[in-house]
Design a protein around this motif. Structure first.
Motif, short mmCIF file in Angstrom:
data_model
loop_
_atom_site.label_atom_id
_atom_site.label_comp_id
_atom_site.label_asym_id
_atom_site.label_seq_id
_atom_site.Cartn_x
_atom_site.Cartn_y
_atom_site.Cartn_z
N PHE A 242 51.14 39.61 42.43
CA PHE A 242 50.02 38.76 41.59
C PHE A 242 50.80 37.41 41.65
O PHE A 242 51.75 36.35 41.33
N ARG A 243 50.20 36.23 42.09
CA ARG A 243 50.54 34.82 41.89
C ARG A 243 49.53 33.72 41.40
O ARG A 243 48.15 33.90 42.01
N ARG A 244 49.84 33.32 40.66
CA ARG A 244 48.50 32.38 40.03
C ARG A 244 50.00 31.16 39.36
O ARG A 244 50.66 30.77 39.22
N GLU A 246 48.15 27.19 37.49
CA GLU A 246 47.15 26.40 36.92
C GLU A 246 47.74 24.70 36.78
O GLU A 246 49.08 24.66 36.44
N THR A 255 43.23 26.77 38.28
CA THR A 255 43.63 27.77 37.96
C THR A 255 42.98 28.30 39.91
O THR A 255 42.17 28.55 40.33
N ASP A 257 44.18 31.76 42.31
CA ASP A 257 45.01 33.22 42.10
C ASP A 257 45.12 33.50 42.94
O ASP A 257 43.94 33.27 44.38
N TYR A 258 46.40 33.57 43.65
CA TYR A 258 45.87 34.36 45.13
C TYR A 258 46.05 34.73 46.01
O TYR A 258 45.72 35.55 47.04
N ARG A 260 42.82 36.26 45.39
CA ARG A 260 41.10 34.81 45.76
C ARG A 260 41.58 33.85 46.81
O ARG A 260 41.49 33.10 45.64
N CYS A 294 37.80 39.49 47.73
CA CYS A 294 39.70 40.10 47.26
C CYS A 294 40.08 41.44 47.40
O CYS A 294 39.55 42.42 46.52
N GLU A 299 44.27 39.39 51.52
CA GLU A 299 45.46 38.76 50.83
C GLU A 299 46.37 38.13 52.32
O GLU A 299 46.90 37.91 52.17
#
Length: 359
Positions: A242-244, A246, A255, A257-258, A260, A294, A299
């Motif tokens: 989970f990589r994000r 902002e 933002t 979201d890796y 997506r 996604c 991914e």
């Protein structure tokens, strides 16, 4: 100038497989001519798996560096060997692409950066997530002023790990060998990529026996902006990566979201999203095929594409067309500065002031 960069992959373990796929995407510019691995038979098996039937097989990276047919090396070895292999490559006049974390210590990272600068050879660190199209798209928005002055950046990388990994001993002497270097180095690089140099760090590194470890930090940038670092394996129901990120500016925000990787959540005051409730819209990243989809497969494909973009930029650099947005050994060194500042702040409980780039 030759049409292709003749490359040796040194270290044929897990991540090297994705590197081989990535270089295959750039087969018109990169040719894998040698493989090296100290484990008997491993390089040969790697060659069979990836169809590299003409590659020269070596046991040690020194053997690959001695080959006249090798122009550059891709270091996929364990972190303990990154520094020695990179320095040897530079001494041999070879261009270098190196996996992260670049070095084991600040002194080693500084030595690698200084030596690379002195040689003029192409030197890159594989901070993959800055090479995703979505990251470069957001960076372009920043460079063109669409988000205004950057005031805050949040970067996060969390994942649930298998029990055998969570229970392994944690190295507390070298941040490069714990979660600060494993996941945190990516997070730190993204902060610098979007907001510039970091000048102070307040951080902590904690180990939860049997669960994993976490590194968290509040940082301040030279510009006056603030940001946060979050890297953790102490999570539940996050079996994937989970990589994000902002990025908040005075006139807009983005933002990423890796999971997506084909879209970015975007707010531009007075821009394309101003007419929407809340001012936020989903924007397709130019040139990316999978849009809002996604899945685990997408991914993975996006990750390989990030590596392929790094491979492409590396080859272009060798050909004399260097991209200012690539992560060089200098960027690896500056990431190491912040990694060690987090460890120091955690150990002392104090805020750590970071020496400026010229120091």
């Amino acid at each position: 100038m030759r049409d292709k960069v003749r490359l040796a992959i040194v270290g044929t373990g897990g991540v090297a497989n994705a590197h081989a796929q990535a270089h295959r995407h750039n087969a018109d510019a990169v040719e894998i001519v040698a493989l090296a691995d100290i484990v008997p038979g491993k390089a040969a098996e790697f060659a069979r798996r990836h169809g590299l039937t003409t590659a020269t097989l070596c046991e040690h990276y020194e053997e690959a560096l001695a080959l006249p047919a090798v122009d550059a090396i891709d270091i996929c070895l364990v972190p303990e060997v990154h520094g020695p292999a990179a320095l040897a490559a530079l001494e041999a006049g070879k261009h270098v692409l190196c996996e992260k974390p670049m070095a084991l210590s600040l002194a080693e990272a500084r030595q690698m950066s200084d030596r690379a600068s002195a040689t003029g050879l192409v030197n890159m660190v594989d901070f993959t997530y800055r090479y995703y199209p979505v990251a470069r798209f957001v960076r372009r928005l920043i460079d063109e002023g669409d988000l205004g002055e950057i005031v805050r950046v949040r970067s996060q990388y969390i994942m649930q790990v298998p029990a055998h990994w969570a229970s392994r001993p944690v190295n507390t002497t070298s941040p490069a060998l714990n979660i600060i270097g494993d996941l945190g180095s990516h997070v730190i690089d993204l902060l610098r990529f979007f907001a510039g140099e970091i000048v102070s760090v307040s951080g902590q590194h904690r180990v939860k026996p049997g669960r994993g470890e976490s590194a968290d930090a509040i940082v301040e940038f030279a510009s006056g902006a603030t940001g946060s670092v979050e890297a953790s394996s102490v999570v539940t129901d996050r079996s994937g990566h989970f990589r994000r990120v902002e990025v908040h500016g005075t006139t807009g925000a983005a933002t990423i979201d890796y999971f997506r990787p084909g879209i970015v959540q975007l707010y531009l005051r007075g821009g394309i999203a101003a007419h929407l409730p809340g001012g936020v819209t989903t924007v397709r990243v130019p040139g990316v095929a999978w849009g809002e989809q996604c899945t685990d497969e997408i991914e993975h494909l996006a990750w390989v594409e990030g590596l392929a973009n790094a491979s492409k930029l590396f080859a272009q650099g060798v050909a004399g067309q260097r991209d200012a947005a690539v992560a060089t050994f200098y960027d690896g060194y500056r990431a190491q500065v912040i990694m060690e500042a987090i460890a120091e702040s955690s150990a002392t409980g104090n805020r750590v002031m970071v020496a400026p780039p010229s120091a």
